[in-house]
Each structure stands twice: as structure tokens, then as C-alpha cells.
Design a protein around this motif. Structure first.
Motif, PDB file in Angstrom:
ATOM      1  N   GLN A 369       0.833  -1.210   0.000  1.00 30.82           N
ATOM      2  CA  GLN A 369       0.000   0.000   0.000  1.00 30.82           C
ATOM      3  C   GLN A 369       0.867   1.259   0.000  1.00 30.82           C
ATOM      4  O   GLN A 369       0.586   2.224  -0.727  1.00 30.82           O
ATOM      5  CB  GLN A 369      -0.924   0.001   1.216  1.00 30.82           C
ATOM      6  N   ASP A 370       1.915   1.241   0.812  1.00 32.48           N
ATOM      7  CA  ASP A 370       2.820   2.401   0.857  1.00 32.48           C
ATOM      8  C   ASP A 370       3.495   2.624  -0.495  1.00 32.48           C
ATOM      9  O   ASP A 370       3.644   3.763  -0.950  1.00 32.48           O
ATOM     10  CB  ASP A 370       3.882   2.197   1.944  1.00 32.48           C
ATOM     11  N   ASP A 371       3.905   1.537  -1.138  1.00 36.97           N
ATOM     12  CA  ASP A 371       4.537   1.646  -2.455  1.00 36.97           C
ATOM     13  C   ASP A 371       3.574   2.216  -3.486  1.00 36.97           C
ATOM     14  O   ASP A 371       3.951   3.044  -4.325  1.00 36.97           O
ATOM     15  CB  ASP A 371       5.038   0.275  -2.924  1.00 36.97           C
ATOM     16  N   LEU A 372       2.323   1.766  -3.420  1.00 34.77           N
ATOM     17  CA  LEU A 372       1.314   2.245  -4.361  1.00 34.77           C
ATOM     18  C   LEU A 372       1.060   3.742  -4.177  1.00 34.77           C
ATOM     19  O   LEU A 372       0.961   4.493  -5.158  1.00 34.77           O
ATOM     20  CB  LEU A 372       0.015   1.456  -4.181  1.00 34.77           C
ATOM     21  N   LYS A 373       0.978   4.189  -2.918  1.00 35.87           N
ATOM     22  CA  LYS A 373       0.793   5.617  -2.638  1.00 35.87           C
ATOM     23  C   LYS A 373       1.975   6.427  -3.166  1.00 35.87           C
ATOM     24  O   LYS A 373       1.796   7.503  -3.743  1.00 35.87           O
ATOM     25  CB  LYS A 373       0.643   5.833  -1.132  1.00 35.87           C
ATOM     26  N   ALA A 374       3.176   5.911  -2.959  1.00 35.18           N
ATOM     27  CA  ALA A 374       4.375   6.610  -3.425  1.00 35.18           C
ATOM     28  C   ALA A 374       4.386   6.717  -4.954  1.00 35.18           C
ATOM     29  O   ALA A 374       4.759   7.760  -5.508  1.00 35.18           O
ATOM     30  CB  ALA A 374       5.626   5.891  -2.939  1.00 35.18           C
ATOM     31  N   GLN A 375       3.956   5.652  -5.641  1.00 40.15           N
ATOM     32  CA  GLN A 375       3.920   5.670  -7.098  1.00 40.15           C
ATOM     33  C   GLN A 375       2.903   6.682  -7.615  1.00 40.15           C
ATOM     34  O   GLN A 375       3.156   7.406  -8.578  1.00 40.15           O
ATOM     35  CB  GLN A 375       3.583   4.274  -7.627  1.00 40.15           C
TER      36      GLN A 375
END
Length: 392
Positions: A369-375
């Protein structure tokens, strides 16, 4: 009247060809194993040249006339600083012809080498590594990866206190981090010579040792995976240990040991401050070919000992042969040999492994989820910059 077809049945032909291939494969494996065990090929008539060939070698997907501007600039750094040297690029299309010329029946007559090289068309990084060794054994000179820029001329490769006729090979240190030699992931990469740039005289036993080691390794992998060489599946570390810096280093240390008559370890090259010759190999400090890497006391490209600059833009092969990536903490290589960072990665991954599977899955979900938000955030920034270039 009964007539007979003089041609054998298709199945018989196929069986005979298959048996012949098995015999050839077994013969090559035994042949390479014996030579590897007994020290590789050491031609008793081998007499190295007094001088290094004035030749610069590179390989790339296309020829120099079709280089991108970036690659042209790198190549010109070699030709302008070394006007007396010839310069040649082998391409994906021309390399096979070269290998057949020097290692085919009218050359060294090594059908095992020609066959193996052709079989590696689907594993380009292995084929590329093998090609540089085949070239350097056949003709010698200076090898430079396509993304390596010459900072100083080749005449600086050998310090004035050394005599060129006493040196058969010039290499530099890439990684000198023996504190990690027992690390489960970093250990095989912790002590290595650089193979993106090196110089050697032709027909050196160390180059043939390396070539034979690679063929033996590929044949063993083919047997263990139960597939032809063309279908081998390799990860990042297998590439490094099979044909990359680790394989390069192993072969050189072994040949140094043969030449010196005693076992040569990494110890003489740890914290190397001044160039030294061991077993007719001139070893340069890490600053020479690995300046700017941020580890192994490699310094920067402004230092007087820096000879090349490696830009790493041709190093896309890890996408086909990925490193081990932890689902939460990523790749330990991102620490770039920083002890505190590696220790933290080890602690975190060990803690993760101690958790129940349910908790591990929760941590992975949160990370995703954190990676998706960062992307998404990065995409929004790129979109705003595209609409308003002045914000950059």
C-alpha cells in the motif's frame, strides 16, 4: 520383386544424432573438468608479447555508426585519448562470426566454445561476458564496457616504475569489503576484481582458464536443471559467480597461484594503496577503474589515480536476472556495503522471519500500500511538471 529403401528410418536417424550429441556433451564435460582440475590450458610454447596490443574493444547491440549520442561520447573518450590505438566494436550480429573465425575449425578448433556461445543467444549477459574473454584470449588489448568513459589515456594504466614486458595483464579492484565475505547474500561479491575494464596480452592461460570454467559451469547447470544451455534460468548471483566479477576473480587468483607457486588469496589486495604485480598481473587500487562507486575506498573521478568512469547505464540485465528482494525490506545491495545499513537489513529480515505467517502477510500488505501511494504521488508530480515545465 521386393525393393528396399536405402535410407534409414527417420527414428533411427534421430536416435543416432541424439547419441552423437550425448557423446559430444559427455566428452566436453570430462575434457573441461580435467583441464580445470589440472590448472587449465598452459601451452608449453606460450610466450607472451613484450607489449600490450594497441587495440580497444567494446561490444554493443549495434555498431558505432548507430550509437546513441550518449554511447558515442563514451566511445570517443577512448579514441581521442588513445589516437595510436585501433578501436573495434562487435555487435549482436557480428560477434558470432568473430567467434567462429577464431574458435572454429580454421582457428583454435574449439567446437565446444562455438556451440556454447551460439546456445547463449537467449542469455545475453552470459554471452556478453563470455565474448569479452574470448576476444581478449584471441587478440588481447583493452576491454571497456560500452558505458565506461576513459578519464585518462591507456598509457597511464601501467605506472612508470613497472616494465611493460614484465606484466601480462592489468586489472583493478572493484569491491574490497572482506568484512562481508561470510554474509549469505553479499559474501560472493565482497572481494572482486573489476571486469568492465581491463587490459591483457593475447593467449594468456588465465583467459582460457576462465573460458573453460564458464563452459564447465554451464554444462553442470544444464545437467542439474535438466534443460539445454539455451533454456537455463539464472538469478543475479549466479550470473556474477558464473561469468561476472566473481568468476573473473576466481580464475585470476587461481592463475596467480600457479604462477607464484603458492596459494594466493585476497589478502595481498585488501586496502591496496599502491599498484603491485602478483603472478605477472598488475593490480591497480580501486580508484583506478571503480572510482565513484562509494565503497571500497574507491575515491572519486577527480583523483589522479582515476582512469575510467563507469556510468552503469548498460546494466539493465538484472531485470532478467533479479537480485534477491525481500518483500518488505527490499535488496540488501541498496546499502552499497554500508555496515550499519546491512546490519539493520539483517536484523529486520531476521525479525520478519520470526513472525507468524499472518503477521508477515500484514507487513507485506502495508508495504504494498505504501509503495502504491508513493507511485501515485510520483505520477502526480510528473504530471504537474509536464503541464508546467517551469516548476522543474
Amino acid at each position: 520383386m521386393q525393393t528396399f529403401n536405402s535410407r534409414p528410418p527417420f527414428k533411427a536417424l534421430f536416435a543416432n544424432q541424439f547419441r552423437m550429441l550425448l557423446i559430444l556433451f559427455a566428452t566436453c564435460t570430462v575434457f573441461l573438468l580435467l583441464h580445470s582440475t589440472l590448472g587449465g590450458f598452459r601451452d608449453p610454447s606460450f610466450l607472451p608479447m613484450e607489449q600490450f596490443p594497441k587495440k580497444i574493444w567494446q561490444s554493443w547491440k549495434v555498431d558505432a555508426l548507430r550509437f546513441e549520442d550518449r554511447d558515442t561520447e563514451r566511445a570517443m573518450s577512448w579514441t581521442t585519448k588513445n589516437a595510436a590505438h585501433r578501436y573495434e566494436v562487435l555487435t549482436d550480429d557480428s560477434a558470432m562470426t568473430y567467434v567462429e573465425q577464431f574458435y572454429g575449425p580454421f582457428g583454435l578448433n574449439r567446437p565446444d566454445i562455438v556451440y556454447t556461445y551460439r546456445s547463449l543467444n537467449s542469455i545475453r549477459i552470459i554471452q556478453s561476458d563470455l565474448l569479452r574473454y574470448l576476444i581478449m584470449y584471441a587478440e588481447g588489448g583493452v576491454w571497456a564496457d560500452i558505458d565506461v568513459e576513459a578519464v585518462r589515456s591507456i598509457e597511464h594504466f601501467i605506472p612508470k616504475r613497472f616494465n611493460e614486458k614484465d606484466v601480462n595483464m592489468v586489472i583493478g579492484i572493484e569491491t574490497d569489503e572482506p568484512g562481508f565475505k561470510d554474509h549469505p547474500l553479499l559474501g560472493s561479491k565482497a572481494q572482486s576484481f573489476c571486469q568492465w575494464t581491463f587490459m591483457c596480452k593475447p593467449r594468456l592461460p588465465v583467459m582460457m582458464r576462465l573460458i573453460n570454467n564458464i563452459l564447465l559451469w554451464l554444462n553442470n547447470l544444464s545437467q542439474s536443471q535438466g534443460v539445454p544451455i539455451s533454456e537455463l534460468q539464472l538469478d543475479f548471483d549466479e550470473v556474477l559467480s558464473g561469468t561476472g566479477p566473481s568468476a573473473f576473480t576466481t580464475a585470476i587468483l587461481a592463475e596467480m597461484s600457479v604462477t607464484e607457486g603458492e596459494q594466493i588469496s585476497w589478502d595481498p589486495f585488501h586496502d591496496l594503496e599502491e599498484s603491485r604485480v602478483v603472478g605477472e598481473v598488475l593490480v591497480l587500487p580501486s580508484e583506478a577503474f571503480a572510482a565513484g562507486t562509494g565503497h571500497s575506498d574507491s575515491g572519486n573521478h577527480g583523483g589522479r589515480g582515476a582512469l575510467v568512469m563507469h556510468h552503469f547505464h548498460a546494466s539493465s540485465w538484472p531485470t532478467q536476472h533479479p537480485r534477491y528482494k525481500h518483500p518488505v525490506y527490499g535488496e540488501v545491495e541498496k546499502c552499497n556495503w554500508d555496515p550499519e545499513c546491512v546490519a539493520l537489513w539483517d536484523t529486520n529480515t531476521a525479525f520478519f522471519e520470526s513472525l507468524p505467517e499472518e503477521d508477515q502477510l500484514k507487513m507485506i500488505a502495508i508495504k504494498d500500500q505504501d509503495d502504491l501511494k508513493a507511485q501515485k504521488k510520483e505520477a502526480e508530480v510528473d504530471h504537474r511538471l509536464a503541464l508546467h515545465p517551469g516548476l522543474a
